[in-house]
Design a protein around this motif. Structure first.
Motif, PDB file in Angstrom:
ATOM      1  N   UNK A   1     -10.730   3.998  -3.210  1.00  0.00           N
ATOM      2  CA  UNK A   1     -10.629   2.718  -2.530  1.00  0.00           C
ATOM      3  C   UNK A   1     -11.358   2.841  -1.196  1.00  0.00           C
ATOM      4  N   UNK A   2     -12.325   2.008  -0.974  1.00  0.00           N
ATOM      5  CA  UNK A   2     -13.125   2.101   0.254  1.00  0.00           C
ATOM      6  C   UNK A   2     -12.603   1.188   1.367  1.00  0.00           C
ATOM      7  N   UNK A   3     -11.766   0.209   1.049  1.00  0.00           N
ATOM      8  CA  UNK A   3     -11.260  -0.727   2.054  1.00  0.00           C
ATOM      9  C   UNK A   3     -10.064  -0.175   2.803  1.00  0.00           C
ATOM     10  N   UNK A   4      -9.623  -0.921   3.782  1.00  0.00           N
ATOM     11  CA  UNK A   4      -8.429  -0.555   4.542  1.00  0.00           C
ATOM     12  C   UNK A   4      -7.467  -1.727   4.530  1.00  0.00           C
ATOM     13  N   UNK A   5      -6.232  -1.477   4.921  1.00  0.00           N
ATOM     14  CA  UNK A   5      -5.222  -2.526   4.915  1.00  0.00           C
ATOM     15  C   UNK A   5      -4.340  -2.388   6.142  1.00  0.00           C
ATOM     16  N   UNK A   6      -4.138  -3.476   6.846  1.00  0.00           N
ATOM     17  CA  UNK A   6      -3.234  -3.520   7.994  1.00  0.00           C
ATOM     18  C   UNK A   6      -2.299  -4.698   7.736  1.00  0.00           C
ATOM     19  N   UNK A   7      -1.135  -4.426   7.156  1.00  0.00           N
ATOM     20  CA  UNK A   7      -0.213  -5.487   6.794  1.00  0.00           C
ATOM     21  C   UNK A   7       1.216  -5.040   7.087  1.00  0.00           C
ATOM     22  N   UNK A   8       1.974  -5.930   7.718  1.00  0.00           N
ATOM     23  CA  UNK A   8       3.362  -5.661   8.069  1.00  0.00           C
ATOM     24  C   UNK A   8       4.212  -6.814   7.548  1.00  0.00           C
ATOM     25  N   UNK A   9       5.348  -6.476   6.922  1.00  0.00           N
ATOM     26  CA  UNK A   9       6.307  -7.477   6.484  1.00  0.00           C
ATOM     27  C   UNK A   9       7.661  -7.065   7.050  1.00  0.00           C
TER      28      UNK A   9
END
Length: 151
Positions: A1-9
């Motif tokens: 996976x080359x993308x990144x993720x910045x997610x908060x719930x």
């Protein structure tokens, strides 16, 4: 996976009222803390232990105005957004740092107005008269009350 993720719930309770700041161009920003809890039983003592974490929440523009209008200290809310780190120079000359959750979506899970309406009628099955707004991508949309939450 080359993308990144910045997610908060997060699902938590407001620790204070929404503090608003208005800008010259008509924009606004709202800030408030929410508390989340973790509970477990200490295996050695058998005692129930609860740890509370505090999160700095930031909402913008119309979403901020909706939060200011409907939320108060103690209300339960679901927020979804991105973590942002910020630094500034304190009055004492030291560099200060903070981590904030910049909200992209939110849903009100309970409000004090709702709780008061239920307490006055003494029938929890009745629908409260307070709408539960929800905002997506900082655009506010009203949703009908929903008591069939899965949690």
């Amino acid at each position: 996976m080359s993308g990144t993720l910045n997610k908060v719930m997060l699902i938590g309770h407001l620790g204070d009222e929404v503090k608003m700041h208005y800008f010259e161009g008509g924009g606004s920003i709202g800030r408030f803390p929410i508390a989340t809890n973790e509970s477990y039983t200490n295996k050695q003592t058998g005692e129930r232990v609860t740890n509370t974490d505090w999160h700095n929440i930031v909402v913008r523009n119309k979403a901020a105005e909706i939060c200011e209008k409907y939320l108060s200290k103690g209300d339960k809310i679901y927020v979804e957004g991105r973590l942002k780190n910020r630094q500034w120079q304190g009055e004492d000359g030291n560099t200060r740092y903070t981590t904030e959750v910049h909200v992209q979506e939110f849903t009100f899970l309970s409000t004090k107005k709702e709780s008061m309406a239920n307490a006055q009628t003494n029938t929890p099955s009745q629908q409260p008269q307070v709408p539960k707004p929800s905002a997506t991508n900082e655009t506010a949309q009203a949703t009908p009350p929903d008591d069939d939450l899965p949690f």
